[in-house]
Design a protein around this motif. Structure first.
Motif, PDB file in Angstrom:
ATOM      1  N   ASN A  76      24.080 -34.789 -48.558  1.00 54.11           N
ATOM      2  CA  ASN A  76      25.118 -35.281 -49.473  1.00 54.11           C
ATOM      3  C   ASN A  76      26.461 -35.580 -48.806  1.00 54.11           C
ATOM      4  O   ASN A  76      27.448 -35.823 -49.484  1.00 54.11           O
ATOM      5  N   GLY A  77      26.519 -35.524 -47.488  1.00 51.03           N
ATOM      6  CA  GLY A  77      27.783 -35.786 -46.798  1.00 51.03           C
ATOM      7  C   GLY A  77      28.720 -34.599 -46.816  1.00 51.03           C
ATOM      8  O   GLY A  77      29.889 -34.708 -46.464  1.00 51.03           O
ATOM      9  N   SER A  78      28.200 -33.447 -47.195  1.00 50.54           N
ATOM     10  CA  SER A  78      29.029 -32.248 -47.310  1.00 50.54           C
ATOM     11  C   SER A  78      28.181 -31.004 -47.046  1.00 50.54           C
ATOM     12  O   SER A  78      27.820 -30.729 -45.930  1.00 50.54           O
ATOM     13  N   THR A  79      27.839 -30.276 -48.113  1.00 50.52           N
ATOM     14  CA  THR A  79      27.175 -28.981 -48.003  1.00 50.52           C
ATOM     15  C   THR A  79      25.741 -29.055 -47.489  1.00 50.52           C
ATOM     16  O   THR A  79      25.195 -28.057 -47.042  1.00 50.52           O
ATOM     17  N   LYS A  80      25.106 -30.224 -47.559  1.00 48.83           N
ATOM     18  CA  LYS A  80      23.717 -30.401 -47.126  1.00 48.83           C
ATOM     19  C   LYS A  80      23.597 -31.320 -45.918  1.00 48.83           C
ATOM     20  O   LYS A  80      22.527 -31.852 -45.630  1.00 48.83           O
ATOM     21  N   GLY A  81      24.679 -31.537 -45.201  1.00 52.12           N
ATOM     22  CA  GLY A  81      24.651 -32.471 -44.079  1.00 52.12           C
ATOM     23  C   GLY A  81      24.842 -33.903 -44.570  1.00 52.12           C
ATOM     24  O   GLY A  81      25.233 -34.135 -45.709  1.00 52.12           O
ATOM     25  N   GLY A  82      24.554 -34.864 -43.711  1.00 48.98           N
ATOM     26  CA  GLY A  82      24.766 -36.265 -44.063  1.00 48.98           C
ATOM     27  C   GLY A  82      26.060 -36.806 -43.482  1.00 48.98           C
ATOM     28  O   GLY A  82      26.628 -37.770 -43.971  1.00 48.98           O
ATOM     29  N   ILE A  83      26.512 -36.171 -42.407  1.00 50.13           N
ATOM     30  CA  ILE A  83      27.755 -36.549 -41.733  1.00 50.13           C
ATOM     31  C   ILE A  83      27.404 -37.380 -40.501  1.00 50.13           C
ATOM     32  O   ILE A  83      26.390 -37.127 -39.832  1.00 50.13           O
ATOM     33  N   LYS A  84      28.208 -38.361 -40.198  1.00 54.16           N
ATOM     34  CA  LYS A  84      27.958 -39.253 -39.071  1.00 54.16           C
ATOM     35  C   LYS A  84      27.560 -38.455 -37.836  1.00 54.16           C
ATOM     36  O   LYS A  84      28.225 -37.492 -37.463  1.00 54.16           O
ATOM     37  N   GLY A  85      26.446 -38.857 -37.226  1.00 55.79           N
ATOM     38  CA  GLY A  85      25.928 -38.167 -36.048  1.00 55.79           C
ATOM     39  C   GLY A  85      24.790 -37.206 -36.339  1.00 55.79           C
ATOM     40  O   GLY A  85      24.089 -36.772 -35.424  1.00 55.79           O
ATOM     41  N   ASP A  86      24.575 -36.856 -37.602  1.00 55.75           N
ATOM     42  CA  ASP A  86      23.470 -35.971 -37.956  1.00 55.75           C
ATOM     43  C   ASP A  86      22.141 -36.632 -37.605  1.00 55.75           C
ATOM     44  O   ASP A  86      22.007 -37.860 -37.626  1.00 55.75           O
ATOM     45  N   ARG A  87      21.132 -35.794 -37.295  1.00 56.53           N
ATOM     46  CA  ARG A  87      19.847 -36.320 -36.837  1.00 56.53           C
ATOM     47  C   ARG A  87      18.689 -35.601 -37.529  1.00 56.53           C
ATOM     48  O   ARG A  87      18.679 -34.364 -37.595  1.00 56.53           O
ATOM     49  N   VAL A  88      17.720 -36.389 -37.987  1.00 54.67           N
ATOM     50  CA  VAL A  88      16.509 -35.872 -38.614  1.00 54.67           C
ATOM     51  C   VAL A  88      15.322 -36.437 -37.834  1.00 54.67           C
ATOM     52  O   VAL A  88      15.166 -37.651 -37.745  1.00 54.67           O
ATOM     53  N   ARG A  89      14.505 -35.568 -37.284  1.00 50.56           N
ATOM     54  CA  ARG A  89      13.308 -36.002 -36.554  1.00 50.56           C
ATOM     55  C   ARG A  89      12.076 -35.598 -37.344  1.00 50.56           C
ATOM     56  O   ARG A  89      11.949 -34.434 -37.751  1.00 50.56           O
ATOM     57  N   LEU A  90      11.195 -36.561 -37.566  1.00 50.55           N
ATOM     58  CA  LEU A  90       9.981 -36.331 -38.341  1.00 50.55           C
ATOM     59  C   LEU A  90       8.777 -36.813 -37.560  1.00 50.55           C
ATOM     60  O   LEU A  90       8.824 -37.874 -36.931  1.00 50.55           O
ATOM     61  N   LYS A  91       7.678 -36.042 -37.628  1.00 53.91           N
ATOM     62  CA  LYS A  91       6.449 -36.437 -36.944  1.00 53.91           C
ATOM     63  C   LYS A  91       5.253 -36.128 -37.839  1.00 53.91           C
ATOM     64  O   LYS A  91       5.140 -35.025 -38.372  1.00 53.91           O
ATOM     65  N   ALA A 144      25.715 -31.289 -39.333  1.00 48.28           N
ATOM     66  CA  ALA A 144      26.951 -30.564 -39.627  1.00 48.28           C
ATOM     67  C   ALA A 144      27.122 -30.485 -41.141  1.00 48.28           C
ATOM     68  O   ALA A 144      26.643 -31.350 -41.873  1.00 48.28           O
ATOM     69  N   GLY A 145      27.796 -29.454 -41.597  1.00 52.76           N
ATOM     70  CA  GLY A 145      28.048 -29.295 -43.025  1.00 52.76           C
ATOM     71  C   GLY A 145      29.478 -28.873 -43.276  1.00 52.76           C
ATOM     72  O   GLY A 145      30.185 -28.441 -42.368  1.00 52.76           O
ATOM     73  N   THR A 146      29.889 -29.019 -44.511  1.00 52.55           N
ATOM     74  CA  THR A 146      31.221 -28.593 -44.932  1.00 52.55           C
ATOM     75  C   THR A 146      31.099 -27.732 -46.175  1.00 52.55           C
ATOM     76  O   THR A 146      30.076 -27.768 -46.865  1.00 52.55           O
ATOM     77  N   GLY A 147      32.136 -26.976 -46.465  1.00 52.88           N
ATOM     78  CA  GLY A 147      32.107 -26.120 -47.652  1.00 52.88           C
ATOM     79  C   GLY A 147      31.126 -24.978 -47.460  1.00 52.88           C
ATOM     80  O   GLY A 147      30.963 -24.457 -46.367  1.00 52.88           O
ATOM     81  N   THR A 148      30.432 -24.610 -48.511  1.00 52.64           N
ATOM     82  CA  THR A 148      29.408 -23.578 -48.450  1.00 52.64           C
ATOM     83  C   THR A 148      28.069 -24.273 -48.240  1.00 52.64           C
ATOM     84  O   THR A 148      27.504 -24.846 -49.160  1.00 52.64           O
ATOM     85  N   GLU A 149      27.564 -24.233 -47.015  1.00 51.86           N
ATOM     86  CA  GLU A 149      26.375 -24.966 -46.645  1.00 51.86           C
ATOM     87  C   GLU A 149      25.148 -24.413 -47.369  1.00 51.86           C
ATOM     88  O   GLU A 149      25.016 -23.211 -47.562  1.00 51.86           O
TER      89      GLU A 149
END
Length: 145
Positions: free
Chosen positions: A102-117, A131-136
């Protein structure tokens, strides 16, 4: 193995697949209003998607979900906290099938990475470094099944 260029997502929805995006595929998400990415059905193909947040989510969510109610995800999320130089870790549950950032408590900030296989029939392996903000809180849920 052919070289694939990064695929840039700027729309509200995108179905991912190895034949169009390649494997391993680099997918950048550059939509501040979020996007929903749907993975192909898992059958142990070894298909890999490396999803990078190119633009911080400022409204709505970046959602990455499985294609059907039979597929689930297994893995973890390592989230750097914005205060106190600390890190939070989150594991998938047995029924996790969706990642929501969500761009905050659940990540979603520029540079975040999700790898799936795609590692087995009905099973995606996931690793998130973000990265997260607030109460992650965990980005994992069971929203498809």
């Amino acid at each position: 193995m052919p070289a694939y260029l990064p695929f840039n997502v700027i729309g509200a929805t995108q179905a991912l697949n190895a034949s169009t995006h390649g494997s391993p595929a680099i997918v950048t998400v550059n939509r501040a209003a979020g996007s929903t990415l749907t993975l192909p059905a898992a059958y142990g193909s070894g298909t890999e998607f490396d999803i990078v947040v190119g633009t911080t989510i400022t409204s709505n969510n970046l959602i990455i979900q499985v294609a059907n109610a039979s597929d689930v995800m297994t893995g973890h999320c390592v989230m750097l906290q914005d205060a106190g130089d600390t890190v939070s870790g989150f594991e998938t549950a047995a029924d996790s099938d969706t990642i929501t950032m969500n761009g905050s408590t659940k990540g979603g900030i520029k540079g975040d990475r999700v790898r799936l296989k795609d590692i087995a029939t009905n099973l995606w392996q996931v690793q998130i470094l973000c990265a997260g903000t607030g109460t992650e809180v965990t980005p994992f849920s069971a929203a498809v099944s």
